[in-house]
Design an enzyme around this catalytic site. Structure first.
Site, PDB file in Angstrom:
ATOM      1  N   THR A  72      63.910  18.110 -11.773  1.00 44.61           N
ATOM      2  CA  THR A  72      63.121  17.478 -12.839  1.00 44.61           C
ATOM      3  C   THR A  72      63.907  16.338 -13.471  1.00 44.61           C
ATOM      4  OG1 THR A  72      61.978  19.560 -13.260  1.00 44.61           O
ATOM      5  CG2 THR A  72      61.911  17.916 -15.019  1.00 44.61           C
ATOM      6  N   ASN A 147      55.773  20.750  -2.100  1.00 45.90           N
ATOM      7  CA  ASN A 147      56.222  22.102  -2.416  1.00 45.90           C
ATOM      8  C   ASN A 147      55.198  23.183  -2.081  1.00 45.90           C
ATOM      9  OD1 ASN A 147      55.430  20.288  -4.666  1.00 45.90           O
ATOM     10  ND2 ASN A 147      55.119  22.215  -5.770  1.00 45.90           N
ATOM     11  N   GLN A 175      62.115  19.574  -1.942  1.00 44.06           N
ATOM     12  CA  GLN A 175      61.694  20.586  -0.959  1.00 44.06           C
ATOM     13  C   GLN A 175      62.054  20.191   0.474  1.00 44.06           C
ATOM     14  OE1 GLN A 175      60.714  23.545  -1.615  1.00 44.06           O
ATOM     15  NE2 GLN A 175      60.035  23.442  -3.749  1.00 44.06           N
ATOM     16  N   CYS A 322      55.543  26.801 -11.410  1.00 45.68           N
ATOM     17  CA  CYS A 322      55.227  26.460 -12.790  1.00 45.68           C
ATOM     18  C   CYS A 322      53.726  26.493 -13.055  1.00 45.68           C
ATOM     19  CB  CYS A 322      55.795  25.090 -13.137  1.00 45.68           C
ATOM     20  SG  CYS A 322      55.514  23.887 -11.871  1.00 45.68           S
TER      21      CYS A 322
END
Ligand SMILES: Cc1ncc(COP(=O)(O)O)c(C=O)c1O
Length: 388
Positions: A72, A147, A175, A322
Site C-alpha cells: 500500500t 490479486n 502479487q 480487505c
C-alpha cells in the site's frame, strides 16, 4: 483439528529460513542503521545486503530500491510521488484498492484519471492504454498480476507505450513478485511495488523500485533515510526478512519450487472443474501467476462456502482480504463482466511454498461435497438443470 491454508494471496506464512534470518535483528543486532558506531554499521550492512537481494530479484541496481512498509505504501509513494494536481493518470478498473483509492484521492485533488477496462479474461488491452494517452498524461499505473484472478497484465507492451509517450509507468507487482520472473528493464517500468507478506516475509515491509532519474517527491518528511525518498528509521528485521525472502524467491523460480506450486494449482483447479458442475475459472484463457485459481461456482454464495470450508479446516477466500465481509461483489470480477451473483459465487484458492500435494488432496476431499451440500440447501438450485 487439521487446518490447511490456501489463502496465500491474502498473506503468506513466514518461511523458517526467513524467520531465522530476521531473528538476530530483534536481539543482539539492534542498532539504528543510521548510527555511525559498530551497532549501526552492523545493521546498515544488513539493510544494504537485503537491498542487493531485492534488486537482484527485480533486475535493478540496489540504489533504485526504497524500502517501505508494504504494498500500500509503495503504491501510494509511486502514485503521489510523481503526480501533481492538474495532471492526467491512466489506470485500470481491476487494480487493488491501494491503487484505486489513491487514484480517487488524486481526482479529489484536481487530477483526471482514466480507468481502462478489461476483457472477459481480466486483461487490459494495451491499445486502450494507448488511446487513453493525452498530452497532460503523467503516469500509467497498471498492475502486473491481479490479486483475485492471478491474471497477468501486458506489462511489457504498456512499458513501451509509456516510454514512447514519455510518461511514467508504475506497476503494482505485489502479487507477481516471487511467482514469475520480473525484470524491470524488460518491463520498461519506472516504478514497481512489492510487499513482503505476499512472498513469505512478514507483514509490514515492502519495497518500491524507483528507476534512476525518476523525479519522486517523498510522502513522509523527516530524516534523509532511503536517500531522502522515504523518511523514518528503517525496519531492520523486516528488511532483512524481505531480503532473505527475495533470495529464496529468486531461487524458487529456478529450482522447481514455483513449478511444483503450479502443478499443485493445476491439479486442484482441474479436479474441481471435473468433479463439480457449474464451475468456471475466472481469467480462463489468460496467462496467470502459477499459484492462483479463482473459481466461480454456479448457485453458490461465496461467503457461505468460505465459512463452510473453514469449519472443516480449509482456509480460502472470496477474493481480496480487505473486501471480505463487504456485501459489494468484487469490482475485479464485475469489471470482467461477471454478474453480481456470479462474482459473489467466486472463491479464490491461492497456494504458497509451504503447501503440499497432500494438502491439495485434503482440499479436494472437501470442496466438491461442500458445494453439493450447499446446493442441496439452496432453494433456487435446479438439480435437474444443474443450474440456478
Ligand atoms: C495487488 C495488491 N496490491 C497491493 C496490496 C497491498 O499490500 P500490503 O498489504 O502490503 O499493503 C495487496 C494486498 O492484498 C495486493 O494484493
Amino acid at each position: 483439528m487439521r487446518r490447511v491454508y490456501l489463502d496465500n494471496n491474502a498473506t503468506t506464512p513466514v518461511l523458517p529460513e526467513v524467520l531465522a534470518a530476521m531473528q538476530p535483528y530483534f536481539g543482539e543486532h539492534f542498532g539504528n542503521a543510521s548510527s555511525i558506531h559498530h551497532h549501526g554499521q552492523e545493521t546498515r550492512a544488513a539493510v544494504e545486503r537485503a537491498r542487493e537481494s531485492v534488486a537482484a530479484l527485480l533486475g535493478c541496481k540496489p540504489s533504485e530500491i526504497v524500502f517501505t512498509s508494504g504494498g500500500t505504501e509503495g503504491d501510494n509513494l509511486a502514485i503521489f510521488g510523481v503526480t501533481q494536481p492538474g495532471q492526467h493518470v491512466i489506470t485500470s478498473t481491476i487494480e487493488h484498492h491501494a491503487v484505486l483509492n489513491s487514484c480517487k484521492h488524486l481526482e479529489a485533488s484536481g487530477c483526471e484519471v482514466t480507468y481502462v477496462p478489461v476483457d472477459g479474461s481480466g486483461q487490459v488491452d494495451p491499445d486502450d492504454v494507448r488511446r487513453a494517452l493525452r498530452p497532460d498524461t503523467r503516469l500509467i499505473t497498471i498492475m502486473a498480476a491481479n490479486n483475485e484472478t492471478g491474471v497477468l497484465q501486458p506489462g511489457e507492451e504498456i512499458g513501451k507505450i509509456a516510454a514512447e509517450a514519455d510518461v511514467y509507468f508504475h506497476t503494482d507487482a505485489v502479487q507477481a513478485a516471487g511467482k514469475i520472473a520480473i525484470d524491470v528493464k524488460r518491463m520498461g517500468c519506472d516504478l514497481l511495488s512489492i510487499s513482503g507478506h505476499k512472498m513469505h516475509a512478514p507483514q509490514g515491509v515492502g519495497a518500491l523500485y524507483v528507476r534512476k532519474g525518476t523525479a519522486l517527491h517523498p510522502m513522509l518528511h523527516g530524516g534523509s533515510h532511503e536517500r531522502s525518498r522515504r523518511a523514518g528509521t528503517e525496519n531492520v528485521p523486516g528488511i532483512v526478512a524481505l531480503g532473505k525472502a527475495a533470495e529464496l524467491a529468486r531461487q524458487g523460480l529456478i529450482n522447481g519450487d514455483i513449478a511444483r506450486i503450479s502443478a499443485l494449482r493445476d491439479r486442484l483447479e482441474q479436479t474441481i472443474l471435473d468433479q463439480v458442475e457449474g464451475t468456471r475459472v475466472n481469467g480462463h484463457g489468460a496467462a496467470r501467476v502459477p499459484n492462483t485459481s479463482g473459481i466461480y461456482f454456479d448457485c453458490i454464495e461465496g461467503e457461505a462456502l468460505v465459512i463452510a470450508l473453514d469449519l472443516k479446516g480449509l482456509a480460502v477466500s472470496t477474493g481480496a482480504a480487505c473486501s471480505s465481509g463487504a456485501i459489494e461483489p468484487s469490482h475485479v470480477l464485475t469489471a470482467m463482466g461477471l454478474r453480481p451473483e456470479q462474482a459473489r459465487g467466486s472463491i479464490r484458492f491461492s497456494l504458497g511454498k509451504q503447501n503440499t500435494a497432500e494438502e491439495v488432496e485434503f482440499a479436494l476431499s472437501l470442496v466438491p461435497q461442500t458445494v453439493a451440500r450447499l446446493r442441496d440447501l439452496s432453494p433456487v438450485y435446479n438439480k435437474t438443470a444443474s443450474c440456478c
